[in-house]
Each structure stands twice: as C-alpha cells, then as structure tokens.
Design an enzyme around this catalytic site. Sequence first.
Site, PDB file in Angstrom:
ATOM      1  N   TYR A  33       0.835  -1.191   0.000  1.00  0.00           N
ATOM      2  CA  TYR A  33       0.000   0.000   0.000  1.00  0.00           C
ATOM      3  C   TYR A  33       0.875   1.248   0.000  1.00  0.00           C
ATOM      4  O   TYR A  33       2.012   1.234   0.422  1.00  0.00           O
ATOM      5  CB  TYR A  33      -1.001  -0.003   1.162  1.00  0.00           C
ATOM      6  CG  TYR A  33      -0.442  -0.008   2.566  1.00  0.00           C
ATOM      7  CD1 TYR A  33      -0.050   1.169   3.195  1.00  0.00           C
ATOM      8  CD2 TYR A  33      -0.359  -1.186   3.302  1.00  0.00           C
ATOM      9  CE1 TYR A  33       0.418   1.176   4.497  1.00  0.00           C
ATOM     10  CE2 TYR A  33       0.107  -1.198   4.604  1.00  0.00           C
ATOM     11  CZ  TYR A  33       0.495  -0.010   5.201  1.00  0.00           C
ATOM     12  OH  TYR A  33       0.967  -0.011   6.495  1.00  0.00           O
ATOM     13  N   CYS A  34       0.317   2.326  -0.526  1.00  0.00           N
ATOM     14  CA  CYS A  34       1.038   3.585  -0.729  1.00  0.00           C
ATOM     15  C   CYS A  34       2.383   3.332  -1.416  1.00  0.00           C
ATOM     16  O   CYS A  34       3.442   3.667  -0.885  1.00  0.00           O
ATOM     17  CB  CYS A  34       1.238   4.312   0.601  1.00  0.00           C
ATOM     18  SG  CYS A  34       1.723   6.050   0.418  1.00  0.00           S
ATOM     19  N   PRO A  35       2.361   2.720  -2.603  1.00  0.00           N
ATOM     20  CA  PRO A  35       3.605   2.328  -3.259  1.00  0.00           C
ATOM     21  C   PRO A  35       4.362   3.531  -3.834  1.00  0.00           C
ATOM     22  O   PRO A  35       3.774   4.559  -4.164  1.00  0.00           O
ATOM     23  CB  PRO A  35       3.121   1.412  -4.389  1.00  0.00           C
ATOM     24  CG  PRO A  35       1.757   1.952  -4.721  1.00  0.00           C
ATOM     25  CD  PRO A  35       1.175   2.396  -3.415  1.00  0.00           C
TER      26      PRO A  35
END
Length: 287
Positions: free
Chosen positions: A152-154
């Site tokens: 997540y939030c790459p």
Amino acid sequence: MVEWNNDDYAGMLLLDRMNESTESTDALHAFALDELLCRQAGEGGPPICHLWRHPRAFILGQRDARLPQAAAAIGRLTAASVQTAVRSSGGAAVPLDMGVVNVSLILPIGRTDEAGLRFNHDFERMYALVRQALASVNVNEQVDKGEIAGAYCPGDYDLSIGGLKFCGIAQRRQAKALIVHAFVVAEGSGRARAAAVRAFYDEAAGNIAPSGKTYPHVEPGSTASLEELTSIGTQASATFAEGVKRAIRACQRPEAIAQSAAKLRLPDADQLAGMIAALRSRYHFTP
C-alpha cells in the site's frame, strides 16, 4: 545513494510527540503542525525532526478521496471509530495506529534547490536516517529501497527488508521549505494493515480496476512490521523512535542547536485549528 552526513543534522531540533495524548486529537493535527512549522522554516526558522503517532486513523491520498464509492468506504471507517483525512503530501492510503511511527523532516529550501535538484536528495536523506536509526539500536538487517509490488502507498522510495515493505516516504514542498514524511510500520501485523487498505479500495473503487492512474493493487502479504522483520523487539515503536533521536543527537552541535531553539515558535491552538480547517477545505474532504 546519500550517505549519512553529520552536518545535515547539526542544528536540527527534535520534536518528540510519540507519547502525547492523542485519543481525541484530529487526524490532521500532526499534518497541520508540520505545515505551520514548514512555513516557519521557510522564513528563517529551524529545521525540525517531528516524531508522532496517532491511535486510530486512516489517511487518504488525494486521488483516493475521489474514488466513486469513497464516501461509503469512509463512512464505514467512521462508524468503526477510525478518523479519516486527506493529506497534502503525495502518496496513497495509509492506516495509522500506535504501532506506526511517523517521522517528518522539516527543512528550508536553499537557493541551490530552486530548480528541483534537491527533490530526490531529500528522499535519500530520509532513507539514510531510517537506516542510521536502526543501526543506532543494533538492528543491522539490510534496508532496500524501491517499489514493492502489492504494497500500500507504493512508490520508488518504499523501504523494505527481505522484499517486504515496512516504510513509505512522501514529500510536501512549499515555496521556501519542504517536509519529507515517512511512515514506519514498527509493531504488529503488516499483513493486517495491508488487508485494511485492500478492503477500503475494494469498497471505494466500485467498478474501477486498480492501475497507476486510479489506485494501487494491494496484496496483504507485501507488508510487514519491523517487529516481524527484525530483532528489534516488541516495543518496536519506542525503540525505533529512540534510534532516530540517537542518530540525530549524535550529529547535533551545541551552538547550532542554541541558534535553532532561539528561532522556534510552536503554533498555538488557534493557529493549529485554523490550519486543520484550511487543510480540510483545500482538499475538499469532510468526514
């Protein structure tokens, strides 16, 4: 790669809010504080490292808040007593809790930075600080950078150990100063946090498929905490934060710190309330 440089932190002040009572604190409180301190840094104020946590929040990226069913997904979080907000820095959705340590480096932009030459430098600086902080508390696993598929939030500055992400870095630039922000998954289950983000997207996206232009494809097995990845121990949040403070204190010089302390003006409650309201209005989000 930017190596550890003692001169970078000679006059940096530490603002440690790790143990501040935050049960009723607005999810945007820390972001508003960063924003105000960043303005101050741009006007000659001191560089600051701000350490903080929030007990139960879900911070959205600006694109996340525009997903077709975002309101329903946000409503579900609110019903579960999870605060929600949209942040001003880049990136996508991130869950916050007391096992996630947030590190904000608040820095002036010098004349040589006007053309954006510093952009990656400051991501690298945070990468170097995280590595040095871990080394300061005798955690010596190799920390890699580079996007982790399914996290997540790459981003290009995902930090990982053994292929599993534990930290993400974002940046917020003002005219004369900037904030480099890292979230560090220190304690508990990285998989559970990633699953929570996946559940949000599954609901918020409606029929939209994940892509580089919509929202990230999140796989729960992509993320882990420092507690899971290293020998840091069960008090990983406090231990990691102590590592950050040790790393910076080892570089501080008394005369530079005295000058910085003389310039610091912490925002009052009215200033913070005004900035929180401004951030909510600016990013068109009301929980």
